[in-house]
Design an enzyme around this catalytic site. Sequence first.
Site, PDB file in Angstrom:
ATOM      1  CG  ASP A  64      32.358  42.534  28.552  1.00 24.83           C
ATOM      2  OD1 ASP A  64      32.581  42.194  29.734  1.00 24.83           O
ATOM      3  OD2 ASP A  64      33.197  42.407  27.641  1.00 24.83           O
ATOM      4  CE  LYS A  71      37.126  42.338  26.594  1.00 23.43           C
ATOM      5  NZ  LYS A  71      35.886  41.533  26.698  1.00 23.43           N
ATOM      6  CE  LYS A 114      34.845  44.820  25.220  1.00 23.00           C
ATOM      7  NZ  LYS A 114      33.759  43.821  25.135  1.00 23.00           N
TER       8      LYS A 114
END
Length: 238
Positions: free
Chosen positions: A93, A190, A157
């Site tokens: 990430d 996400k 995300k």
Amino acid sequence: MSVAELAAYIDQSVLKPEFTQEDIRQYIQEGIDYGCRTVCINPASLPLAIEMCEGTATRVCVVCDFPLGLSTTASKVMQAEEYCKGGKVFELDIVANYGWIRSGMWAEVEADIKAVCDMCHTYGTAVKVIFETDALTIDEVKKATEAAIAAGADFVKTSTGFFTGGKNDGATVEVIAAMMEAAQGRCKIKGSGGIRTRGHFLQLIDMGIDRMGIGYRSTPVVLGCSPEEAAAVHHNLY
């Protein structure tokens, strides 16, 4: 949906910088017991997470240039390679430079993300790109999603969970819907930040979200069981 099916949506967050090694071990183990898709950890915890997740259904997700995303592109690439080169990191990430996003520097944003994606993909590691959406407008979220898709990102995300410069809403329905509208199935979504109730968790699943970052305190709430109960379910299944 079963506990196991719901847990497969979760990256259990084990990211607080003040955690002791005992804390980190406890919350990684809980993520494993719940059957979470990954445990999301800081780079310093990578050897421990790899060791603990080996042979389990839970994989390792490491954050990179977290939580600000302000290193140079070359530095981000070096960090990513250092974490991924052992072949044990399932997902990484990375925080996008959201000052660049706010400045409309779309070519630079795309190039920054692409360099990290290209490096991670050589090691078979998927990349989730964090936009820190609480600092952005909905239009900026949509344009950033397009840039990340063009760069080869596997996921976009919503939040680091560490933003202090304004609101801290995280994965709101509005932001997730904007990401989905922009992505049109070209990358996964996400949600992270602010997912603390079972109702919110299930609502995002109903919307078609792919993954959620859930804090270690909220995992038992959204799943509706203790780690011991979840582990017993997994034992009976397997």
